[in-house]
Motif scaffolding. Structure first.
Motif, PDB file in Angstrom:
ATOM      1  N   ALA A   7      21.264-112.160  -7.019  1.00 50.40           N
ATOM      2  CA  ALA A   7      21.547-112.603  -5.656  1.00 50.40           C
ATOM      3  C   ALA A   7      21.592-114.124  -5.591  1.00 50.40           C
ATOM      4  N   VAL A   8      20.653-114.783  -6.262  1.00 47.07           N
ATOM      5  CA  VAL A   8      20.647-116.250  -6.285  1.00 47.07           C
ATOM      6  C   VAL A   8      21.931-116.760  -6.940  1.00 47.07           C
ATOM      7  N   HIS A   9      22.347-116.110  -8.025  1.00 42.94           N
ATOM      8  CA  HIS A   9      23.591-116.486  -8.701  1.00 42.94           C
ATOM      9  C   HIS A   9      24.793-116.287  -7.772  1.00 42.94           C
ATOM     10  N   GLU A  10      24.829-115.167  -7.069  1.00 42.18           N
ATOM     11  CA  GLU A  10      25.934-114.896  -6.141  1.00 42.18           C
ATOM     12  C   GLU A  10      26.016-116.004  -5.089  1.00 42.18           C
ATOM     13  N   ASP A  11      24.866-116.389  -4.554  1.00 43.94           N
ATOM     14  CA  ASP A  11      24.835-117.440  -3.541  1.00 43.94           C
ATOM     15  C   ASP A  11      25.351-118.752  -4.118  1.00 43.94           C
ATOM     16  N   ALA A  12      24.902-119.105  -5.317  1.00 49.24           N
ATOM     17  CA  ALA A  12      25.335-120.351  -5.955  1.00 49.24           C
ATOM     18  C   ALA A  12      26.838-120.354  -6.209  1.00 49.24           C
ATOM     19  N   ALA A  13      27.392-119.164  -6.417  1.00 47.23           N
ATOM     20  CA  ALA A  13      28.830-119.053  -6.676  1.00 47.23           C
ATOM     21  C   ALA A  13      29.634-118.958  -5.378  1.00 47.23           C
ATOM     22  N   GLY A  14      28.956-119.041  -4.241  1.00 46.97           N
ATOM     23  CA  GLY A  14      29.652-118.998  -2.966  1.00 46.97           C
ATOM     24  C   GLY A  14      29.944-117.599  -2.459  1.00 46.97           C
ATOM     25  N   ARG A  15      29.345-116.602  -3.088  1.00 45.46           N
ATOM     26  CA  ARG A  15      29.543-115.218  -2.647  1.00 45.46           C
ATOM     27  C   ARG A  15      28.337-114.751  -1.839  1.00 45.46           C
ATOM     28  N   ASP A  16      28.537-113.737  -1.036  1.00 52.44           N
ATOM     29  CA  ASP A  16      27.477-113.199  -0.188  1.00 52.44           C
ATOM     30  C   ASP A  16      26.401-112.537  -1.045  1.00 52.44           C
ATOM     31  N   PRO A  17      25.176-113.066  -1.023  1.00 53.72           N
ATOM     32  CA  PRO A  17      24.122-112.484  -1.848  1.00 53.72           C
ATOM     33  C   PRO A  17      23.400-111.301  -1.190  1.00 53.72           C
ATOM     34  N   GLU A  18      23.665-111.052   0.084  1.00 56.85           N
ATOM     35  CA  GLU A  18      22.890-110.036   0.795  1.00 56.85           C
ATOM     36  C   GLU A  18      22.907-108.665   0.134  1.00 56.85           C
ATOM     37  N   PRO A  19      24.035-108.165  -0.366  1.00 64.39           N
ATOM     38  CA  PRO A  19      23.980-106.849  -1.027  1.00 64.39           C
ATOM     39  C   PRO A  19      23.034-106.826  -2.243  1.00 64.39           C
ATOM     40  N   ARG A  20      22.952-107.913  -2.961  1.00 66.70           N
ATOM     41  CA  ARG A  20      22.039-107.975  -4.113  1.00 66.70           C
ATOM     42  C   ARG A  20      20.588-108.023  -3.651  1.00 66.70           C
ATOM     43  N   TRP A  21      20.318-108.779  -2.560  1.00 65.97           N
ATOM     44  CA  TRP A  21      18.949-108.803  -2.040  1.00 65.97           C
ATOM     45  C   TRP A  21      18.543-107.389  -1.643  1.00 65.97           C
ATOM     46  N   ARG A  22      19.442-106.711  -0.922  1.00 64.87           N
ATOM     47  CA  ARG A  22      19.120-105.367  -0.438  1.00 64.87           C
ATOM     48  C   ARG A  22      18.913-104.385  -1.597  1.00 64.87           C
ATOM     49  N   ALA A  23      19.711-104.515  -2.645  1.00 61.85           N
ATOM     50  CA  ALA A  23      19.545-103.635  -3.814  1.00 61.85           C
ATOM     51  C   ALA A  23      18.212-103.908  -4.502  1.00 61.85           C
ATOM     52  N   SER A  24      17.853-105.167  -4.612  1.00 64.42           N
ATOM     53  CA  SER A  24      16.575-105.522  -5.222  1.00 64.42           C
ATOM     54  C   SER A  24      15.418-104.963  -4.406  1.00 64.42           C
ATOM     55  N   LEU A  25      15.486-105.137  -3.095  1.00 62.50           N
ATOM     56  CA  LEU A  25      14.423-104.619  -2.232  1.00 62.50           C
ATOM     57  C   LEU A  25      14.330-103.104  -2.312  1.00 62.50           C
ATOM     58  N   ALA A  26      15.478-102.428  -2.391  1.00 62.90           N
ATOM     59  CA  ALA A  26      15.478-100.967  -2.502  1.00 62.90           C
ATOM     60  C   ALA A  26      14.802-100.522  -3.798  1.00 62.90           C
ATOM     61  N   ALA A  27      15.025-101.259  -4.869  1.00 62.94           N
ATOM     62  CA  ALA A  27      14.378-100.919  -6.143  1.00 62.94           C
ATOM     63  C   ALA A  27      12.862-101.060  -6.024  1.00 62.94           C
ATOM     64  N   TYR A  28      12.407-102.118  -5.363  1.00 63.46           N
ATOM     65  CA  TYR A  28      10.959-102.286  -5.176  1.00 63.46           C
ATOM     66  C   TYR A  28      10.396-101.248  -4.208  1.00 63.46           C
ATOM     67  N   ASP A  29      11.195-100.869  -3.204  1.00 60.67           N
ATOM     68  CA  ASP A  29      10.761 -99.786  -2.309  1.00 60.67           C
ATOM     69  C   ASP A  29      10.489 -98.514  -3.111  1.00 60.67           C
ATOM     70  N   GLN A  30      11.373 -98.212  -4.060  1.00 64.03           N
ATOM     71  CA  GLN A  30      11.194 -97.024  -4.902  1.00 64.03           C
ATOM     72  C   GLN A  30       9.951 -97.162  -5.770  1.00 64.03           C
ATOM     73  N   ALA A  31       9.732 -98.342  -6.324  1.00 65.75           N
ATOM     74  CA  ALA A  31       8.541 -98.567  -7.160  1.00 65.75           C
ATOM     75  C   ALA A  31       7.271 -98.385  -6.341  1.00 65.75           C
ATOM     76  N   ILE A  32       7.289 -98.878  -5.115  1.00 69.76           N
ATOM     77  CA  ILE A  32       6.113 -98.744  -4.246  1.00 69.76           C
ATOM     78  C   ILE A  32       5.914 -97.290  -3.841  1.00 69.76           C
ATOM     79  N   ALA A  33       7.002 -96.584  -3.570  1.00 73.10           N
ATOM     80  CA  ALA A  33       6.890 -95.162  -3.224  1.00 73.10           C
ATOM     81  C   ALA A  33       6.298 -94.365  -4.388  1.00 73.10           C
ATOM     82  N   ALA A  34       6.673 -94.735  -5.592  1.00 78.44           N
ATOM     83  CA  ALA A  34       6.165 -94.033  -6.781  1.00 78.44           C
ATOM     84  C   ALA A  34       4.717 -94.397  -7.069  1.00 78.44           C
ATOM     85  N   ASN A  35       4.323 -95.631  -6.759  1.00 74.77           N
ATOM     86  CA  ASN A  35       2.955 -96.080  -7.014  1.00 74.77           C
ATOM     87  C   ASN A  35       2.527 -97.021  -5.890  1.00 74.77           C
ATOM     88  N   PRO A  36       2.067 -96.457  -4.767  1.00 71.89           N
ATOM     89  CA  PRO A  36       1.735 -97.288  -3.610  1.00 71.89           C
ATOM     90  C   PRO A  36       0.533 -98.206  -3.813  1.00 71.89           C
TER      91      PRO A  36
END
Length: 142
Positions: A7-36
């Motif tokens: 996401a940081v790379h996308e932002d630096a390249a002038g592209r919208d980083p929001e989809p990458r932020w959301r994907a990263s957060l979703a991955a951590y949501d899954q990790a937390i759901a598996a091990n709260p």
């Protein structure tokens, strides 16, 4: 962490980083759901929110939601793993960043400045060999 870095790379390249932020957060949501009870998962998700807040602030966008979520996750991370200097330092950075955002908006940054300094001091008690933290504390105490 890879998606957040992307996401940081996308932002630096002038592209919208929001989809990458959301994907990263979703991955951590899954990790937390598996091990709260994983303090590290909360810390990583909090750091993702923190990085997103920084990017939003740099773009002139309101980072309030990301600041709040970063602090909430990092607080939960410190509750689950109170001996984690990484969690405390990251939460200190989140408070320090929010203090800057509050000051820029004409609001009182004092509470976040004090919280940041307290987190940095607690982190240094756990690991005194963290470059730059003493300087951050001195800056916050001015």
């Amino acid at each position: 962490a890879l998606l957040a870095n992307w996401a940081v790379h996308e932002d630096a390249a002038g592209r919208d980083p929001e989809p990458r932020w959301r994907a990263s957060l979703a991955a951590y949501d899954q990790a937390i759901a598996a091990n709260p009870n994983s303090g590290q998962a909360y810390v990583c998700r909090g750091q993702t929110w923190l990085n997103w807040a920084v990017v939003r602030g740099q773009r002139g966008q309101d980072p309030a939601e990301q600041d709040e979520r970063a602090i909430a996750d990092l607080t939960r991370g410190t509750e689950l793993d109170p001996r984690s200097p990484e969690a405390l330092t990251s939460r200190g950075i989140a408070h320090q960043n929010r203090a800057g955002h509050e000051a820029a908006a004409g609001r009182d940054p004092g509470p976040d400045r004090a919280a940041a300094a307290a987190d940095y001091e607690a982190s240094l008690r756990l690991n005194p060999n963290q470059p730059g933290l003493r300087e951050r504390i001195a800056e916050l105490r001015k």
